[in-house]
Write a protein that holds these residues in place. Structure first.
Motif, PDB file in Angstrom:
ATOM      1  N   TYR A   1       1.219  -1.143   0.125  1.00 32.53           N
ATOM      2  CA  TYR A   1       0.242  -0.007   0.272  1.00 32.53           C
ATOM      3  C   TYR A   1       0.754   1.383   0.001  1.00 32.53           C
ATOM      4  CZ  TYR A   1      -4.604  -2.652   0.873  1.00 32.53           C
ATOM      5  OH  TYR A   1      -5.255  -3.606   0.626  1.00 32.53           O
TER       6      TYR A   1
ATOM      7  N   TYR B   1      -4.595   4.447   3.138  1.00 29.80           N
ATOM      8  CA  TYR B   1      -4.725   3.343   3.551  1.00 29.80           C
ATOM      9  C   TYR B   1      -5.016   3.297   5.571  1.00 29.80           C
ATOM     10  CZ  TYR B   1       0.041   2.231   5.499  1.00 29.80           C
ATOM     11  OH  TYR B   1       1.134   2.709   6.550  1.00 29.80           O
TER      12      TYR B   1
ATOM     13  N   CYS C   1      -8.276  -4.568   6.100  1.00 27.45           N
ATOM     14  CA  CYS C   1      -7.595  -3.646   5.127  1.00 27.45           C
ATOM     15  C   CYS C   1      -7.247  -2.807   3.962  1.00 27.45           C
ATOM     16  CB  CYS C   1      -5.782  -4.232   4.605  1.00 27.45           C
ATOM     17  SG  CYS C   1      -5.433  -6.338   5.823  1.00 27.45           S
TER      18      CYS C   1
ATOM     19  N   ILE D   1      -8.152   0.084   0.805  1.00 27.80           N
ATOM     20  CA  ILE D   1      -7.649   1.775   0.391  1.00 27.80           C
ATOM     21  C   ILE D   1      -8.497   1.574  -0.516  1.00 27.80           C
ATOM     22  CG2 ILE D   1      -4.858   0.764  -0.312  1.00 27.80           C
ATOM     23  CD1 ILE D   1      -5.612   0.175  -3.086  1.00 27.80           C
TER      24      ILE D   1
END
Lengths: 460, 460
Positions: free
Chosen positions: B34, B113, B135, B137
């Motif tokens: 990321y 992120y 997780c 983005i």
């Protein structure tokens, strides 16, 4: 539709990205050092059963607990029952539960680190947090744990705070057996009363000797002026070096068995801390330190920043006799410390010791010509494959605006590839920090930026 | 005192240290990728105001929310009011709140992120988690955001999953405008009904075409057999390469404005994904993918493991028209994805794709002779300063038991320094993995172990 105001509750620390990066760097530094000393990671759930969480406590802690109920369970609360679930208020109780639950799958001494958020329903007040990170290490023995481990903890503290780069600091040590033994010898024989005295003298550095003397000779304690003076003389002992500490400990004279045990432990621990390579400038005796919790039974630690005493202890802990007596019959002595990172970060920033970080993004590939996007993406992929964090402008717009974005976002390098550059097989690199720009052959770009970034890393 | 059973609530995943290390490695891999693509970290509080969290939802989500009350506020619930605080159930609503709250301090496009835990009061069931990591983005534009960003997201997914090393995978794409436009052309003109059809065809890969056809021609939908067949033919379109995808999209014939916009977007995105360097083996059209949420308005993604289709999508997301309309009048379009890491880890482990990790501890310095502890500590400090994670036995005991501890704890190297070694200026290194041991000069120890560990890293 009416808008809902976007807001968070008081007592939480929510950061903008560049501050979050600075915070994350601190977390990474702590983790790296904990791992270097051979501590193993665990994480436990934020939600625990209330009866598991609240076996030991009562009083202050219980008044600050956040209880949790799923939608379906909300009705049940009407009956006045305490909800079944709660948010953890520290990492020690979950550690005790974890070790008791997984005892047979763990190797002892069990050395764990844990860096997670905890929750306390504090009154809303500047510098008080309702959600904050704790970064804990503990060494847990089965049946017994050598006092030598008490010397390893300051070695870890030293390693962490040296790398956190927060200026000079001192790890201060004391031993509860020494304290209790000394009070005993002055006629304060009752364990409960000893605890109350411990809590009073713990306030010495904050409130001063006058206040403490007054309290000890006052109505609640009723100690004689002579006893109060001897306690005050005792708790004002500080050391400069290990040799000095030994001398001052010896000068306290002979005492009870408990006192002698405390003295022997402190001496062994102080000597070993030096063997661990901690400079004598960074640790010292401070016989006023007691730590509030009853929990501690031997060595206790506090760590203060020499130039920012007002911040108080930034890392505290100690030795305890039995971690998980409420859950298991196994005898599990241990020693550990905790860094309250949210508060520490907030205080260091407040004191001007922490800056907003530079961006984690190293490079912005600008967009001069949408037709060249495949080239821009190929350059970005090369950079990323070399571990250089790269953002590509996909939207376009004026180049000046793109530079402004990079500058505002804290990105150091902006890369420009236009017709000229393509014809010459080069790229233009704009260094926004140095306010400089240069051309570099396309196939030398990765190497050049790597060198620049490595130099910046060294210079940090 | 009666013991409280040490236990956690169902639906949480608590790991033993070596499994935690494996999990942490996955988190680190995702974070590294990321960051490499230029996303910035943020973290938001676990507890949010209920009215902020529950503006948009209702239905399923609201029934799964965990409400929070501090001890003092418990009484208030008796009045039947909904508690003021709740735990976040995803990271998208907090992102919307964050962007609306800090809008004027952020640079757009805002690329963030966020890797934190979320909470859902799911029924307790194998593979369902009440606490799990997401997780995420997202790229958020102000006023507008080029569809080109929709091509960057699969490039990140590719980079992450390649490094996670979970075998072959396929990023599958679709576009909601294309779908709605196609349904429109078949006479399914009502937007609500289109949504219902979207939800049905989304089940194609799970339930099969027979089930979907039956539902579409059944009482609730009442579509003709011909229309149902054409929908089924449409949603069964899959592509092998970009050229193949273009051909199949063209073969769909002319359509409404919405349809043509969707087709143009998909083509631009597919071509750009290739420019991002993603191999054509790793992404494809799948016109059945719709994603359940109404929220998505354009490109949608799912990612599946080729050899483990049963796991379902391991990374999903899409394009949305406006992130935070409930909090701000600003128009904030965006595109993003989420990896549900707790479930993914659990499934991969279940499928035998993840092993328990080796320990983060590289070396155990054993204790043959307590008098030599200063030497042991000095060796450990050298190793730690070289970045080698080292544990020192402080307690002593039989050497055989110390080796056994190292072996059980997954520590590879045990170091022995006895009288012989000291006399010869060497140390004995026992390699517990290779079941081998060798002597090395004391001043060559760090270098030797560094080489061994670097080789092991490459071989992983």
């Amino acid at each position: 539709m009416a808008l809902t105001p976007a807001r968070t509750m008081p007592g939480v620390l929510e950061l903008l990205p560049l501050d979050q990066i600075a915070f994350q760097r601190m977390l990474d530094t702590i983790r790296r050092n904990y791992e270097r000393f051979g501590f193993l990671p665990i994480e436990t759930p934020v939600i625990e059963y209330s009866d598991v969480l609240l076996t030991k406590t009562g009083g202050e802690t219980e008044r600050q607990v956040y209880f949790v109920q799923s939608t379906g369970a909300l009705g049940a609360a009407d009956k006045g029952d305490k909800p079944e679930l709660a948010l953890r208020f520290d990492l020690t109780v979950p550690l005790a539960r974890y070790v008791a639950e997984h005892e047979h799958d763990l190797s002892f001494p069990f050395r764990r680190y844990q860096m997670q958020r905890v929750y306390r329903g504090e009154r809303a007040q500047r510098g008080r947090f309702r959600e904050f990170y704790q970064c804990d290490i503990d060494v847990i023995g089965k049946d017994s744990l050598s006092v030598r481990y008490d010397a390893e903890i300051p070695a870890v503290i030293y390693s962490v705070f040296r790398e956190l780069d927060v200026g000079a600091f001192t790890i201060q040590l004391n031993n509860r057996k020494l304290m209790r033994g000394y009070f005993e010898s002055l006629g304060v024989a009752d364990s409960e009363q000893q605890t109350l005295v411990l809590r009073e003298v713990d306030k010495l550095d904050k409130r001063g000797p006058g206040y403490v003397r007054e309290t000890l000779t006052g109505e609640n304690f009723g100690l004689s002026g002579d006893v109060a003076d001897r306690i005050l003389a005792f708790v004002q002992v500080r050391s400069a070096t290990v040799a000095d500490a030994f001398e001052k400990l010896d000068a306290l004279g002979a005492g009870s068995e408990q006192f002698e045990q405390g003295r022997a432990e402190l001496k062994e621990v102080l000597g070993l801390i030096r063997d661990f390579g901690v400079p004598e400038t960074h640790f010292a005796l401070n016989l006023s330190i007691a730590r509030g919790l009853d929990y501690y039974t031997g060595t206790v630690y506090e760590t203060t920043l020499n130039d920012h005493q007002g911040i108080g202890s930034v890392c505290s802990g100690g030795r305890y006799e039995n971690l998980a007596g409420q859950y298991t019959k196994s005898h599990l002595p241990g020693v550990g410390i905790s860094i309250g990172l949210t508060r520490l970060y907030w205080q260091l920033r407040d004191a001007g010791l922490i800056d907003t970080a530079q961006s984690t993004v190293d490079v912005l590939v600008t967009q001069m010509d949408a037709a060249q996007i495949p080239t821009y993406l190929a350059v970005a992929t090369e950079l990323r494959n070399a571990g250089i964090a790269t953002e590509v402008v996909m939207d376009g717009g004026k180049l000046g605006k793109q530079f402004k974005y990079a500058d505002r976002a804290g990105i150091r390098f902006a890369i420009v590839i236009g017709e000229d550059e393509i014809a010459k097989g080069v790229v233009t690199v704009k260094d926004l920090r140095r306010e400089d720009q240069f051309e570099v052959a396309r196939d030398a770009l990765v190497k050049t930026l790597r060198v620049e970034l490595a130099q910046a890393e060294v210079g940090r």
